[in-house]
Scaffold this motif. Structure first.
Motif, short mmCIF file in Angstrom:
data_model
loop_
_atom_site.label_atom_id
_atom_site.label_comp_id
_atom_site.label_asym_id
_atom_site.label_seq_id
_atom_site.Cartn_x
_atom_site.Cartn_y
_atom_site.Cartn_z
N UNK A 159 -8.14 15.28 -0.82
CA UNK A 159 -8.56 15.19 -1.98
C UNK A 159 -8.35 13.71 -2.69
N UNK A 160 -9.62 13.35 -3.21
CA UNK A 160 -9.53 11.91 -3.53
C UNK A 160 -8.99 12.14 -5.16
N UNK A 161 -7.55 12.01 -5.26
CA UNK A 161 -6.98 11.99 -6.43
C UNK A 161 -6.40 10.56 -6.79
N UNK A 162 -5.34 10.79 -7.76
CA UNK A 162 -4.71 9.37 -8.40
C UNK A 162 -3.97 8.59 -7.17
N UNK A 163 -3.16 9.42 -6.27
CA UNK A 163 -2.62 8.82 -5.21
C UNK A 163 -3.47 7.84 -4.18
N UNK A 164 -4.70 8.47 -3.92
CA UNK A 164 -5.62 7.74 -3.09
C UNK A 164 -6.25 6.70 -3.85
N UNK A 165 -6.50 6.88 -4.89
CA UNK A 165 -7.27 5.57 -5.86
C UNK A 165 -6.27 4.50 -6.07
N UNK A 166 -4.89 4.87 -6.16
CA UNK A 166 -4.01 3.98 -6.35
C UNK A 166 -3.80 3.01 -4.87
N UNK A 167 -3.91 3.64 -3.87
CA UNK A 167 -3.67 3.11 -2.48
C UNK A 167 -4.97 2.24 -2.42
N UNK A 168 -6.14 2.83 -2.60
CA UNK A 168 -7.28 2.01 -2.38
C UNK A 168 -7.10 0.61 -3.15
N UNK A 169 -6.76 0.82 -4.43
CA UNK A 169 -6.79 -0.41 -5.23
C UNK A 169 -5.75 -1.44 -4.72
N UNK A 179 0.98 -1.13 0.24
CA UNK A 179 0.13 -0.01 -0.06
C UNK A 179 1.03 1.32 -0.01
N UNK A 180 0.96 2.12 -0.97
CA UNK A 180 1.78 3.22 -1.07
C UNK A 180 1.34 4.35 -0.09
N UNK A 181 2.29 4.96 0.52
CA UNK A 181 2.24 5.98 1.39
C UNK A 181 1.50 7.11 0.60
N UNK A 182 0.48 7.82 1.35
CA UNK A 182 -0.05 9.00 0.50
C UNK A 182 0.00 10.11 1.48
N UNK A 183 -0.21 11.36 0.84
CA UNK A 183 -0.67 12.55 1.86
C UNK A 183 -1.95 12.63 2.13
N UNK A 184 -2.36 13.13 3.22
CA UNK A 184 -3.57 13.16 4.07
C UNK A 184 -4.06 14.73 3.53
N UNK A 185 -4.60 15.02 2.58
CA UNK A 185 -5.02 16.16 1.82
C UNK A 185 -6.45 16.35 1.89
#
Length: 172
Positions: free
Chosen positions: A37-47, A29-35
């Protein structure tokens, strides 16, 4: 929840916070920013989460994904959060003195006996729940070791130092 929907930032932040905690345990699960915004980083982590937990891989947070995220987050928090401490003594002094009895005295005796193992020539105490002469003598000795007045009563200062010593030597 998809990146195209008008998501509430607070809801997105919550999902992102859960995913950040999971990323510390699951390298996939990639580390992502808590911002928020449901962007590509969040979608990638969800996947990545969905793949790991055998859920349909959509990159969207549906009901099943939400429940899985929340449950795994809560499980990890329970595993990584220290056990809750106990605080047996209320305000007021002395806490305990010769003649007292009960569970609090037994707890004191267990702590005194356990800590005594780490010091030479200290009397051991068999926990019996009675603040007797043996307990008083052991407490006086411990107070002397701590550089305190050896009055033989359990006061706040002595308890705090005993607890600190116990946590330093025993509970690591």
């Amino acid at each position: 929840m998809t990146q195209n929907e008008a998501n509430r930032p607070a809801d997105v932040r919550e999902v992102q916070e859960y995913l950040r905690v999971l990323a510390d345990t699951y390298a996939r699960i990639p580390l992502l920013s808590v911002d928020g915004i449901y962007g590509p980083e969040t979608a990638e982590a969800v996947e990545a989460f969905q793949t790991l937990f055998a859920l349909p891989v959509t990159g969207e947070v549906d009901g099943e994904t939400w429940v899985g995220l929340r449950e795994e987050y809560q499980r990890l928090i329970r595993l990584t959060t220290p056990a809750r401490g106990i605080y047996p003594f209320q305000a007021g002094e002395p806490f305990l003195q010769i003649g007292d009895s009960g569970a609090k005295v037994a707890l004191l005796q267990v702590v005194l006996d356990t800590v005594a193992v780490y010091y030479e020539n200290l009397h051991r105490v068999s926990p019996n729940g009675r603040f007797d002469d043996v307990t008083e003598r052991a407490l006086r000795q411990m107070q002397q070791v701590f550089g305190f007045e050896p009055h033989g009563r359990l006061d706040r200062r002595t308890w705090d130092r005993l607890a600190h010593t116990y946590n330093t030597y025993v509970a690591r």
